[in-house]
Motif scaffolding. Structure first.
Motif, mmCIF file in Angstrom:
data_model
loop_
_atom_site.group_PDB
_atom_site.id
_atom_site.type_symbol
_atom_site.label_atom_id
_atom_site.label_comp_id
_atom_site.label_asym_id
_atom_site.label_seq_id
_atom_site.Cartn_x
_atom_site.Cartn_y
_atom_site.Cartn_z
ATOM 1 N N VAL A 27 0.646 -1.434 -0.296
ATOM 2 C CA VAL A 27 -0.218 -0.129 0.057
ATOM 3 C C VAL A 27 0.945 1.247 0.472
ATOM 4 N N THR A 28 1.818 1.290 0.432
ATOM 5 C CA THR A 28 2.730 2.549 0.059
ATOM 6 C C THR A 28 3.533 2.825 -1.421
ATOM 7 N N ASN A 67 1.859 8.518 -5.403
ATOM 8 C CA ASN A 67 1.919 7.907 -3.693
ATOM 9 C C ASN A 67 2.234 8.580 -3.255
ATOM 10 N N THR A 70 -0.427 7.344 -0.544
ATOM 11 C CA THR A 70 0.354 5.949 0.448
ATOM 12 C C THR A 70 1.408 5.895 0.470
ATOM 13 N N LEU A 157 -1.173 5.867 7.557
ATOM 14 C CA LEU A 157 -1.494 4.906 7.629
ATOM 15 C C LEU A 157 -1.814 3.376 8.949
ATOM 16 N N THR A 162 -5.694 4.499 4.468
ATOM 17 C CA THR A 162 -5.349 5.044 5.068
ATOM 18 C C THR A 162 -6.382 6.586 4.923
ATOM 19 N N ASN A 205 -8.076 0.008 2.053
ATOM 20 C CA ASN A 205 -7.171 -1.071 0.870
ATOM 21 C C ASN A 205 -8.197 -1.797 0.651
ATOM 22 N N SER A 214 -11.567 4.335 -2.724
ATOM 23 C CA SER A 214 -10.898 5.525 -2.816
ATOM 24 C C SER A 214 -11.911 6.312 -2.399
#
Length: 251
Positions: A27-28, A67, A70, A157, A162, A205, A214
């Protein structure tokens, strides 16, 4: 002032049908987000301290990549594009925006991060009205506005979701409005303005059936004033406020 035979809902459904394997393992990692927008707009025209308001709902599509949502410590970024549309009676409203954000993020604790972002982009909007006045004129009013951008962000996070809160401002630069009536047109410069915005985003997620979703609730304000020394320019102001919801699939 703030685009197709396939509806936004149908487009999103097609993506949901085939994207379950496309989401990044971590997820990053940078992600793409594609989805639909629904917004409510209020236009307030003020002349000589007297105001007139108009309200309008619009819908459209958006795509983001990066990003910013994330990433953890270090460099973050996001590029995006969106468009909205509404046909009301004999009037068409269209708007579009493209922008890019760059920033640096620092950790407050294991799950909490803050960041500073800068960026820029381009706003475009058009109102088209048919059969105006006794001559049944066709009228188009188009606004074009490059902008710079600065903001502060907070990310929380976890393995399951997130949360991001971002507030900031866009600064319009060398904006222009063009009025076209039956083929004859004229342009006028607009004053540079600071326009605040805020956005609260949640990335689920695991989403629905393990598809990451999202959702974003946002607010923007845009002010327009003629860059002119004329009396009417000094007495006239237009302010647009927009509250909207973005729902998309991350992959």
């Amino acid at each position: 002032m703030q685009l197709s035979s396939i509806t936004p809902k149908a487009t999103l459904a097609l993506c949901l049908a085939g994207a379950s394997q496309a989401y990044a393992d971590s997820v990053t990692d940078p992600i793409s987000t594609f989805g639909v927008i629904a917004s409510h707009n209020q236009y307030k025209l003020t002349v000589d301290d007297e105001s007139d308001k108009e309200r309008l709902n619009q819908g459209g599509l958006f795509y983001h990549f990066g990003n910013k949502l994330t990433g953890q410590e270090g460099f973050i970024y996001q590029a995006g594009i969106e468009g909205q549309y509404r046909d009301k009676d004999d009037v068409e409203y269209k708007s579009a925006r493209a922008d890019i954000d760059l920033g640096l993020r620092a950790a407050l604790s294991t799950n909490n991060y803050v960041d500073v972002i800068v960026g820029g982009g381009y706003d475009w909007g058009r109102i088209e009205q048919d059969d105006v006045g006794p001559l049944d004129s066709n009228v188009k009013l188009t606004s074009k506005s490059p902008f710079a951008k600065a903001g502060l962000g907070y990310n929380y996070l976890t393995p399951d979701y997130t949360l991001r809160l971002e507030v900031g401002a866009r600064y319009s630069i060398n904006s222009e409005a063009r009025l076209k009536v039956d083929g004859d047109s004229d342009s006028v410069d607009l004053k540079d303005k600071v326009n605040p915005y805020g956005e609260l985003t949640m990335l689920w997620n695991k989403g629905i059936n393990n598809l990451p979703i999202s959702t974003s609730l946002y607010y923007t304000q845009t002010r327009y004033e003629l860059d002119s020394n004329s009396a009417i320019a000094e007495r006239s102001k237009l302010k647009q406020e927009q509250v909207g919801l973005r729902v998309g699939l991350a992959f």
